[in-house]
Design an enzyme around this catalytic site. Sequence first.
Site, mmCIF file in Angstrom:
data_model
loop_
_atom_site.group_PDB
_atom_site.id
_atom_site.type_symbol
_atom_site.label_atom_id
_atom_site.label_comp_id
_atom_site.label_asym_id
_atom_site.label_seq_id
_atom_site.Cartn_x
_atom_site.Cartn_y
_atom_site.Cartn_z
ATOM 1 N N THR A 188 3.938 4.067 -1.821
ATOM 2 C CA THR A 188 3.587 2.842 -1.097
ATOM 3 C C THR A 188 4.087 2.923 0.344
ATOM 4 O OG1 THR A 188 3.745 1.663 -3.167
ATOM 5 C CG2 THR A 188 3.780 0.315 -1.174
ATOM 6 N N THR A 189 3.311 2.352 1.250
ATOM 7 C CA THR A 189 3.593 2.446 2.688
ATOM 8 C C THR A 189 4.422 1.252 3.177
ATOM 9 O OG1 THR A 189 1.375 1.531 2.879
ATOM 10 C CG2 THR A 189 1.623 3.870 3.323
ATOM 11 N N GLY A 216 -4.528 0.241 -9.586
ATOM 12 C CA GLY A 216 -4.996 0.457 -8.213
ATOM 13 C C GLY A 216 -5.722 1.776 -8.060
ATOM 14 N N LYS A 231 -8.056 -0.467 2.923
ATOM 15 C CA LYS A 231 -6.633 -0.234 3.213
ATOM 16 C C LYS A 231 -6.038 -1.444 3.934
ATOM 17 C CE LYS A 231 -3.508 3.223 5.206
ATOM 18 N NZ LYS A 231 -2.590 3.124 4.059
ATOM 19 N N HIS A 290 -9.501 5.908 7.511
ATOM 20 C CA HIS A 290 -9.353 5.525 6.098
ATOM 21 C C HIS A 290 -10.494 4.630 5.637
ATOM 22 C CE1 HIS A 290 -5.190 6.984 6.447
ATOM 23 N NE2 HIS A 290 -5.168 7.003 5.134
ATOM 24 N N HIS A 291 -10.549 4.458 4.326
ATOM 25 C CA HIS A 291 -11.451 3.497 3.684
ATOM 26 C C HIS A 291 -11.111 2.080 4.167
ATOM 27 C CE1 HIS A 291 -8.191 2.132 0.989
ATOM 28 N NE2 HIS A 291 -7.782 3.392 1.075
ATOM 29 N N PHE A 315 1.358 12.472 -0.374
ATOM 30 C CA PHE A 315 1.644 13.420 -1.458
ATOM 31 C C PHE A 315 0.776 14.667 -1.387
ATOM 32 C CE2 PHE A 315 3.064 9.428 -3.657
ATOM 33 C CZ PHE A 315 4.349 9.839 -3.978
HETATM 34 N N1 LIG Z 1 1.769 8.466 -0.296
HETATM 35 C C1 LIG Z 1 0.506 8.783 -0.588
HETATM 36 O O1 LIG Z 1 0.135 9.970 -0.676
HETATM 37 C C2 LIG Z 1 -0.480 7.694 -0.821
HETATM 38 C C3 LIG Z 1 -0.080 6.417 -0.640
HETATM 39 N N2 LIG Z 1 -0.956 5.389 -0.846
HETATM 40 C C4 LIG Z 1 -0.395 4.065 -0.700
HETATM 41 O O2 LIG Z 1 -0.239 3.506 -2.006
HETATM 42 C C5 LIG Z 1 -0.393 2.094 -1.937
HETATM 43 C C6 LIG Z 1 -1.485 1.668 -2.909
HETATM 44 O O3 LIG Z 1 -2.726 2.120 -2.424
HETATM 45 P P1 LIG Z 1 -4.086 1.824 -3.221
HETATM 46 O O4 LIG Z 1 -3.993 2.319 -4.616
HETATM 47 O O5 LIG Z 1 -5.175 2.313 -2.356
HETATM 48 O O6 LIG Z 1 -4.094 0.222 -3.227
HETATM 49 P P2 LIG Z 1 -4.730 -0.744 -4.346
HETATM 50 O O7 LIG Z 1 -4.801 -2.088 -3.704
HETATM 51 O O8 LIG Z 1 -5.961 -0.124 -4.902
HETATM 52 O O9 LIG Z 1 -3.622 -0.735 -5.498
HETATM 53 C C7 LIG Z 1 -2.407 -1.419 -5.464
HETATM 54 C C8 LIG Z 1 -2.204 -1.990 -6.848
HETATM 55 O O10 LIG Z 1 -0.882 -2.488 -6.953
HETATM 56 C C9 LIG Z 1 -0.954 -3.714 -7.689
HETATM 57 N N3 LIG Z 1 0.272 -4.476 -7.428
HETATM 58 C C10 LIG Z 1 0.578 -5.263 -6.369
HETATM 59 N N4 LIG Z 1 1.810 -5.775 -6.508
HETATM 60 C C11 LIG Z 1 2.294 -5.274 -7.679
HETATM 61 C C12 LIG Z 1 3.525 -5.429 -8.364
HETATM 62 N N5 LIG Z 1 4.487 -6.219 -7.891
HETATM 63 N N6 LIG Z 1 3.702 -4.769 -9.535
HETATM 64 C C13 LIG Z 1 2.709 -3.975 -10.050
HETATM 65 N N7 LIG Z 1 1.520 -3.799 -9.439
HETATM 66 C C14 LIG Z 1 1.324 -4.440 -8.262
HETATM 67 C C15 LIG Z 1 -2.228 -4.371 -7.206
HETATM 68 O O11 LIG Z 1 -2.672 -5.369 -8.100
HETATM 69 C C16 LIG Z 1 -3.166 -3.163 -7.157
HETATM 70 O O12 LIG Z 1 -3.788 -2.935 -8.412
HETATM 71 C C17 LIG Z 1 -0.699 1.763 -0.467
HETATM 72 O O13 LIG Z 1 0.498 1.444 0.207
HETATM 73 C C18 LIG Z 1 -1.253 3.088 0.052
HETATM 74 O O14 LIG Z 1 -1.107 3.224 1.432
HETATM 75 C C19 LIG Z 1 -2.243 5.603 -1.244
HETATM 76 C C20 LIG Z 1 -2.699 6.874 -1.409
HETATM 77 C C21 LIG Z 1 -1.865 8.039 -1.191
HETATM 78 O O1 LIG Z 2 -4.017 3.735 1.643
HETATM 79 C C1 LIG Z 2 -4.370 4.928 1.485
HETATM 80 O O2 LIG Z 2 -5.466 5.236 0.990
HETATM 81 C C2 LIG Z 2 -3.435 5.986 1.876
HETATM 82 N N1 LIG Z 2 -2.240 5.652 2.263
HETATM 83 C C3 LIG Z 2 -1.212 6.535 2.715
HETATM 84 C C4 LIG Z 2 -0.907 6.286 4.182
HETATM 85 O O3 LIG Z 2 -0.933 5.136 4.628
HETATM 86 O O4 LIG Z 2 -0.591 7.252 4.890
HETATM 87 C C5 LIG Z 2 -1.515 7.979 2.396
HETATM 88 C C6 LIG Z 2 -2.959 8.357 2.550
HETATM 89 O O5 LIG Z 2 -3.285 8.342 3.893
HETATM 90 C C7 LIG Z 2 -3.850 7.402 1.758
#
Ligand SMILES: NC(=O)C1=CN([C@@H]2O[C@H](COP(=O)(O)OP(=O)(O)OC[C@H]3O[C@@H](n4cnc5c(N)ncnc54)[C@H](O)[C@@H]3O)[C@@H](O)[C@H]2O)C=CC1
Ligand SMILES: O=C(O)C1=N[C@H](C(=O)O)C[C@H](O)C1
Length: 250
Positions: A79-80, A13, A139, A135-136, A108
């Site tokens: 993950t959210t 991802g 999302k 956001h993009h 983070f």
């Molecule tokens: N806490 C933080 O600072 C941040 C949190 N996030 C969160 O992280 C999550 C992922 O965001 P993105 O990378 O943008 O999404 P994304 O859609 O690019 O990546 C998610 C990945 O997880 C995979 N996936 C789905 N179910 C799975 C499973 N059971 N086992 C293994 N892989 C699985 C998908 O195939 C995909 O490749 C979202 O909930 C987002 O909001 C994103 C950026 C920062």
């Molecule tokens: O999906 C994202 O990209 C992000 N998800 C997290 C959120 O839902 O707060 C963290 C950050 O905003 C990026």
Amino acid sequence: MSKLRVAVLGAKGRIGSEAVRAVEAADDMELVAALGRGDQLETLTESGAQVVVELTTPASVMDNLDFCIRHGIHAVVGTTGWSDERLAQLNTWLSGSPETGVLIAPNFSIGAVLTMKFAEQAARYFESVEVVELHHPNKVDAPSGTATRTAQLIADARRKAGCAPQPDATATALDGARGADVDGVPVHAIRLRGLLAHQEVLLGGEGETLTIRHDSLHHSSFMPGILLGVRRVVTTPGLTFGLENFLDLN
Ligand SMILES: NC(=O)C1=CN([C@@H]2O[C@H](COP(=O)(O)OP(=O)(O)OC[C@H]3O[C@@H](n4cnc5c(N)ncnc54)[C@H](O)[C@@H]3O)[C@@H](O)[C@H]2O)C=CC1
Ligand SMILES: O=C(O)C1=N[C@H](C(=O)O)C[C@H](O)C1
């Protein structure tokens, strides 16, 4: 000293692929597994993973954490999609595995954590407060986990300070025009090509406003927080909510 054995879930991802590179580059960590959708969770135990970095989807995260906790694998979760019910379920699972640690971090990046902290501090001094997250467009959830957490912290601070409800004379509105109501705080979600992750907290009082804005311009902004989480979660059993608990912010 032996290296921490780390696995990434959601490794293909947007944030997961960046996390794979960050773990590989960390001197004190070894990447032992990088799993995507459909891969077997048993790989985690077979590879001897001590910590899983969970960056998948709200639909997948609970099953993944159930597996990790049952096998005593610590987890750092970005993950959210966290509700009180989900957190209660996690605590129940953790009570059966008291040495396992789980960190859930709505965000983070240090700037986003500070935004939440500053908003919490400012909230009681202003009559009005609203949150805008941007956001993009790929999302899948809205409002963002960060905005939801920010609004909850603001609402708690205002409750503790005995603040009156916010002024709002709106009598008629199109559905959604005033945003989502998170604990009495309006939260507005914008999805726009070209953006990554951004947030504004707008506070308003008599004759003045205060805007607190944070911009994540690249997924690298989340990596120091993820690595800190991995290092700290192994010695922090139970559930920790928010990276601020691992930062010395006072
Ligand atoms: N806490 C933080 O600072 C941040 C949190 N996030 C969160 O992280 C999550 C992922 O965001 P993105 O990378 O943008 O999404 P994304 O859609 O690019 O990546 C998610 C990945 O997880 C995979 N996936 C789905 N179910 C799975 C499973 N059971 N086992 C293994 N892989 C699985 C998908 O195939 C995909 O490749 C979202 O909930 C987002 O909001 C994103 C950026 C920062
Ligand atoms: O999906 C994202 O990209 C992000 N998800 C997290 C959120 O839902 O707060 C963290 C950050 O905003 C990026």
